[in-house]
Structure formats: structure tokens, C-alpha cells
Design a protein around this motif. Structure first.
Motif, mmCIF file in Angstrom:
data_model
loop_
_atom_site.group_PDB
_atom_site.id
_atom_site.type_symbol
_atom_site.label_atom_id
_atom_site.label_comp_id
_atom_site.label_asym_id
_atom_site.label_seq_id
_atom_site.Cartn_x
_atom_site.Cartn_y
_atom_site.Cartn_z
ATOM 1 N N ASP A 462 18.748 -14.246 4.219
ATOM 2 C CA ASP A 462 17.556 -13.849 3.480
ATOM 3 C C ASP A 462 16.344 -13.996 4.399
ATOM 4 O O ASP A 462 16.205 -15.012 5.091
ATOM 5 N N PRO A 463 15.436 -12.997 4.449
ATOM 6 C CA PRO A 463 14.323 -13.038 5.408
ATOM 7 C C PRO A 463 13.338 -14.182 5.171
ATOM 8 O O PRO A 463 12.627 -14.576 6.094
ATOM 9 N N ILE A 464 13.289 -14.717 3.979
ATOM 10 C CA ILE A 464 12.364 -15.806 3.680
ATOM 11 C C ILE A 464 13.075 -17.151 3.587
ATOM 12 O O ILE A 464 12.665 -18.130 4.223
ATOM 13 N N PHE A 465 14.170 -17.203 2.852
ATOM 14 C CA PHE A 465 14.838 -18.483 2.602
ATOM 15 C C PHE A 465 15.931 -18.800 3.617
ATOM 16 O O PHE A 465 16.375 -19.944 3.721
ATOM 17 N N GLY A 466 16.381 -17.795 4.361
ATOM 18 C CA GLY A 466 17.349 -18.031 5.428
ATOM 19 C C GLY A 466 18.776 -18.230 4.964
ATOM 20 O O GLY A 466 19.702 -18.243 5.784
ATOM 21 N N ILE A 467 18.986 -18.403 3.670
ATOM 22 C CA ILE A 467 20.341 -18.584 3.142
ATOM 23 C C ILE A 467 21.110 -17.275 3.246
ATOM 24 O O ILE A 467 20.520 -16.191 3.280
ATOM 25 N N HIS A 468 22.433 -17.350 3.294
ATOM 26 C CA HIS A 468 23.256 -16.194 3.649
ATOM 27 C C HIS A 468 23.832 -15.524 2.393
ATOM 28 O O HIS A 468 24.644 -16.118 1.675
ATOM 29 N N ILE A 469 23.410 -14.278 2.170
ATOM 30 C CA ILE A 469 23.773 -13.541 0.957
ATOM 31 C C ILE A 469 24.944 -12.613 1.253
ATOM 32 O O ILE A 469 24.910 -11.844 2.216
ATOM 33 N N PRO A 470 26.006 -12.641 0.417
ATOM 34 C CA PRO A 470 27.139 -11.739 0.638
ATOM 35 C C PRO A 470 26.778 -10.308 0.255
ATOM 36 O O PRO A 470 26.050 -10.086 -0.715
ATOM 37 N N ASP A 471 27.300 -9.351 1.016
ATOM 38 C CA ASP A 471 27.000 -7.951 0.691
ATOM 39 C C ASP A 471 27.893 -7.424 -0.415
ATOM 40 O O ASP A 471 27.642 -6.350 -0.969
ATOM 41 N N GLN A 472 28.935 -8.158 -0.744
ATOM 42 C CA GLN A 472 29.803 -7.743 -1.858
ATOM 43 C C GLN A 472 30.545 -8.955 -2.407
ATOM 44 O O GLN A 472 30.760 -9.936 -1.707
ATOM 45 N N CYS A 473 30.878 -8.852 -3.692
ATOM 46 C CA CYS A 473 31.677 -9.880 -4.364
ATOM 47 C C CYS A 473 32.486 -9.176 -5.434
ATOM 48 O O CYS A 473 31.932 -8.408 -6.238
ATOM 49 N N PRO A 474 33.808 -9.350 -5.457
ATOM 50 C CA PRO A 474 34.639 -8.647 -6.439
ATOM 51 C C PRO A 474 34.131 -8.842 -7.865
ATOM 52 O O PRO A 474 33.885 -9.969 -8.302
ATOM 53 N N GLY A 475 33.939 -7.721 -8.569
ATOM 54 C CA GLY A 475 33.535 -7.766 -9.966
ATOM 55 C C GLY A 475 32.039 -7.893 -10.205
ATOM 56 O O GLY A 475 31.599 -7.991 -11.360
ATOM 57 N N ILE A 476 31.228 -7.868 -9.138
ATOM 58 C CA ILE A 476 29.776 -8.041 -9.282
ATOM 59 C C ILE A 476 29.065 -6.792 -8.738
ATOM 60 O O ILE A 476 29.343 -6.349 -7.617
ATOM 61 N N PRO A 477 28.130 -6.192 -9.507
ATOM 62 C CA PRO A 477 27.354 -5.065 -8.973
ATOM 63 C C PRO A 477 26.611 -5.489 -7.714
ATOM 64 O O PRO A 477 25.930 -6.521 -7.697
ATOM 65 N N SER A 478 26.738 -4.715 -6.657
ATOM 66 C CA SER A 478 26.129 -5.091 -5.378
ATOM 67 C C SER A 478 24.619 -5.248 -5.488
ATOM 68 O O SER A 478 24.009 -6.059 -4.777
#
Length: 525
Positions: A462-478
Motif C-alpha cells: 500500500d503506498p501509504i501504509f506499506g502493508i502488502h495487499i493481495p491482488d486476488q483471493c478466492p471468493g472475494i471481488p478483486s
């Protein structure tokens, strides 16, 4: 000043004929009904109303400033000092008051691991409070009681009202802990959760000296014997997410992490049940039956609980023995966890629903403890309030925060645990604009983190918080995974995100001795 032995002598002789020790659940319920302390619901649970105090009262909690502990306590607005003289006067006032009363005594333990369990005694003015502690703490077997000696005693007299001018308290209520006398005094409040959380504070003080990490978290275990921990403040989802039909519950709130693994402090669960439904949370729904205790839940004319009704408080509660949860791990012991989840109810609506943390980010977010106080959890809280609660449990931590953070960091490194930040709060906007994260989506993302399928994703910082966001997760709208995409106004999102990042930085400034790598792991504005 009376000792633990003096208390036992007082109980045996002064209150002879008025003291009920270790009554069975049916007898306690019978007594509570006879004394008109509450009623039974249609499912058989005992229902009570706690009056003016429907949540914890942190401003009325004190630790006695004895010479033996004064240099080890993190004194301040959370751990308020009380002089030994004031405590002694309150204690004698309480003994004089209870001599005229029928009292109920429970002897049991805190801790399912026999190597680290704490023998405790509770002396209660109310029968239903004694039922509460019997269902929440670890119940003894008959042989445990033959030569039982408590290491700590709780004396709870809700109808004993303090006089602030005479008694040195802040209000009519008081929760006073003396580590030297091994006593907890509770008066002026009927809220049963004060007993549970006071004992949690005791364990948080004692266990670090034994190299056991005390944690404000729930825990469950899969069929592969892999353990998961869920850290978070009240209302963020610890109880709900750990009560998973596909996994075995170890415990819903308080645990220790020793060299042997995880163990539950308690023998029961204390679930927030505002909005509870059988469809969304079937395990908790079905656990509320005979033997369970409901606090401040409105009943209809047929004594059916109206879980949507928050007219008494948003902090409606259900306490029940862990045996009421199908497949619960008994005793509550598990292996070293390989997944740790930090649950935060983000009222700003800018944190992603799930993100992976580096070890340094894990320490940063553990020390920050960002979440929102939810309505009713504490007196005066009527809507979500953004807050930072150190180690996701500041109200219950007597020692300085770095003690607990160092223990977590050591264990993450030693057992190679993966850590995720999970936002169970708002998306699409802040509280009042966006909506609360859908529970089914959160469950799906947690499952992906636990079974390893989330590891297949590509992660973007994340550009502000730096935590790492997945680009996909089964069953979740991207779209849902990146919170910026859920806001109608991208500029408003960035403004709100920067404001939350600023609050993180402002809050973290107090941790001046933290390793520089941990400081740099926080939000950058």
C-alpha cells in the motif's frame, strides 16, 4: 491487613450458614431465580440486567501502589495507582458489608495448562455472578478441591456503593487490585465482565516472569493441528471468527503462549451478541442455552431474546461454557501457531480487508493496536471511535508495552508465523458513509490465510501504509481488496487515509526506544 488464610477463616466462621460453596449450575440458577436476580429465556439461558453499568468502567480501575511492584507497573490513565491505606479501608468496608449477606463462592482455575494455571477464588454477592465465573473460568474436578488454596481472591459486592470523598475512589464504582495482598475488590457495578478482565490483568502481570506470553486473542485449530490466533479488541470479531465449524475452538479471548504451545486462560466464552443470528453465527446461537448467561439482552413477552434490540446497550453479552461449542478443544491447548491475525475495526474505512505484514510491521501494528471502540463496550461510547489500544489490549496490561512486544517478536521469529492485518470495520467510506465489512467475505479471506491459498496471490505494498495487499483471493471481488476502489471519491479516500496515517505516527511517537526498523515499518506520509 488480612491474608488469604484470614479470608478463608472469615468465610468459615463469620458467615457460617450463609456461604454457598461451589454450587452446581442448576442450584445457582435456582438461587438466582429465587432471589429475583433475573429470569430464564425461552432457550433456558439465565438473563440478567446490569443497571447503569453495562460495560467496563476503566476510570474506576486501580492497582495498589505497593513497594514490591511499583517499579514494574506502567502507571498512567490505564493503571491508576491506589494507596495501600485506601485499599485496606475499602477491604474492611467490604467485609463489614458482606457479613450481613448471603454469599456464593467458586473455587477454580485460570489456565488450562496445569504447568501455568492460577488457583482463584471468587466471593460473590449475586448468585448469577457466581454462575458467570463458574462458566467463564476453568472448573475444578473434585480432587482439586480437597486441599484447594487460592493464589488470588475476587470479592465482588455490586450493591456496595463507594463514597468518592470518603473512600478515595473516582465514583460509586471501584475495581481495585492488590498484587501484594493477592486480592481484587469490585463494588458499585453489576457488570460481570469486570471479574473476568481483572483476572486477565493478573495473568498479564504474572506470566512474563515465567516466559509465557499472555495474549488478548482467540485461538482455534484445524484438522491438520495447525493453530491460528486472532488478536483484537472487543467487537472486532475474535469470538465470531474463531467459532468456525471447520475448525476446533481453543478459546475466544485470553491465551498464553509458552514453550509448549498455546493454552486458554478460560473454560468458557464471553460473546458480544448484538445482532446475533442463527444464520450468521450458528455455533454461538446454539451455545446460548441452559447454563449460559445473557447480560442486558431485551426479551419479548415469550422470553425470546431480541438480539437486534440495543436499547439497554450495544454491549449485549452471552457467557457460556466452551463445551457448548461443538468440537471445542478440551482442554484448551494447541501447538505453536503458524498464522496470526490482527483484527481491526477501521472506522476510517481506508484499511484493506486483509493484508500481509512483515515481522517489523507485525510489531508496529501490535504496539499500535489500532481499532475502533464499538458502542457500549465502555461507559459513554455510543458510536465507533478510532482508538489505539497498545498490544490490542491496553486496558488489561499492567506492564510496559515493550515487554509484550518483545515476547511476540521472539515467537514470530522462532516459529516462523505468518501475520495478517484483517479489517472487520468499514469499507467504501468511513463510519456513517460506508458500510461494515460483510462477515461472509471476512470468513472467506481468513480461511484463505489459514489454508495457505492466499499465499498464491501477488502482493502489492500500500503506498501509504506499506502493508502488502493481495491482488486476488478466492471468493472475494478483486475490487474489494483495494479500499481505494470502493470509494466514490478517490480524493476523499486519500485525504482520509493520510489522516489515519498521521494518527498512527502521532500515536507511535511515544515508543521512543523501539528499533528503527520497526518505526520505518509504519505508515509513511
Amino acid at each position: 491487613m488480612k491474608t488469604q488464610a484470614d479470608i478463608s477463616h472469615w468465610m468459615k466462621y463469620t458467615l457460617k450458614g450463609q456461604t454457598h460453596r461451589n454450587l452446581s449450575v442448576p442450584l445457582l440458577i435456582e438461587k438466582a431465580l429465587e432471589r429475583k436476580e433475573g429470569t430464564l429465556t425461552s432457550s433456558g439461558a439465565f438473563s440478567a440486567v446490569t443497571g447503569a453499568y453495562t460495560g467496563r468502567s476503566p476510570k474506576d480501575k486501580f492497582i495498589v501502589n505497593d513497594p514490591s511492584i511499583t517499579d514494574t507497573i506502567d502507571w498512567g490513565p490505564v493503571n491508576q495507582p491506589m494507596s495501600p491505606d485506601i485499599f485496606d479501608r475499602l477491604y474492611m468496608k467490604m467485609l463489614d458489608y458482606l457479613q450481613k449477606k448471603e454469599v456464593f463462592v467458586f473455587d477454580g482455575f485460570v489456565g488450562t495448562d496445569k504447568n501455568h494455571r492460577l488457583p482463584i477464588r471468587t466471593i460473590n454477592e449475586y448468585a448469577w455472578h457466581n454462575l458467570f465465573v463458574q462458566q467463564l473460568f476453568v472448573r475444578p474436578i473434585s480432587s482439586d478441591l480437597e486441599n484447594f488454596t487460592p493464589e488470588f481472591t475476587i470479592i465482588s459486592a455490586p450493591d456496595l456503593i463507594a463514597d468518592p470523598q470518603m473512600d478515595g475512589t473516582n465514583s460509586e464504582a471501584f475495581i481495585a487490585v492488590s498484587f501484594e495482598r493477592r486480592l481484587i475488590l469490585i463494588g458499585g457495578t453489576q457488570y460481570a465482565g469486570e471479574m473476568k478482565k481483572s483476572i486477565f490483568g493478573i495473568m498479564n502481570y504474572l506470566l512474563p516472569d515465567r516466559d509465557v506470553f499472555p495474549m488478548h486473542c482467540s485461538a482455534n485449530i484445524g484438522s491438520n493441528e495447525r493453530t491460528a490466533l486472532f488478536f483484537g479488541l472487543s467487537g472486532t470479531g475474535k469470538t465470531t471468527l474463531s467459532a468456525d465449524p471447520e475448525r476446533n475452538l481453543i478459546g475466544d479471548d485470553e491465551h498464553g503462549w509458552s514453550k509448549d504451545g498455546i493454552f486458554n486462560f478460560e473454560g468458557g466464552c464471553y460473546a458480544k451478541c448484538i445482532g446475533l443470528s442463527e444464520e450468521k453465527e450458528p455455533q454461538i446461537w446454539n451455545a446460548i442455552r441452559f447454563g449460559a448467561v445473557l447480560e442486558n439482552v431485551v426479551l419479548d413477552e415469550k422470553r425470546n431474546p431480541l438480539y437486534e434490540d440495543g436499547s439497554l446497550t450495544e454491549n449485549t453479552r452471552a457467557a457460556y461454557p466452551i463445551e457448548h461449542i461443538p468440537g471445542a478443544r478440551i482442554p484448551g491447548i494447541g501447538q505453536h501457531p503458524d498464522v496470526i491475525l490482527f483484527l481491526t475495526a477501521d472506522a476510517f474505512g481506508v484499511l484493506p480487508p486483509i493484508a500481509r505484514l512483515t515481522p517489523e510491521q507485525a510489531i508496529y501494528h501490535f504496539l499500535s493496536g489500532y481499532t475502533s471502540k464499538l458502542a457500549g463496550t465502555e461507559r459513554g461510547v455510543t458510536e465507533p471511535e478510532a482508538t489505539f489500544s497498545t498490544c490490542f489490549g491496553a486496558p488489561f496490561l499492567p506492564r510496559p508495552a515493550h515487554v509484550y512486544a518483545q515476547m511476540l517478536g521472539k515467537r514470530i521469529e522462532e516459529y516462523n508465523a505468518r501475520v495478517y492485518l484483517v479489517n472487520t470495520g468499514w469499507t467504501g467510506g468511513p463510519y456513517g458513509v460506508g458500510k461494515r465489512m460483510q462477515l461472509s467475505y471476512t470468513r472467506t479471506m481468513v480461511k484463505a490465510a489459514l489454508d495457505g491459498s492466499l499465499d498464491q496471490a501477488t502482493f502489492t505494498p500500500d503506498p501509504i501504509f506499506g502493508i502488502h495487499i493481495p491482488d486476488q483471493c478466492p471468493g472475494i471481488p478483486s475490487k474489494l481488496l483495494f479500499p481505494r476502489n470502493t470509494w466514490q471519491d478517490p480524493v476523499a479516500f486519500v485525504t482520509q487515509a493520510k489522516e489515519l496515517a498521521r494518527r498512527f505516527q502521532e500515536n507511535f511517537a511515544k515508543f521512543i526506544s523501539v528499533d528503527r526498523a520497526v518505526i520505518q515499518a509504519g505508515p509513511q506520509v
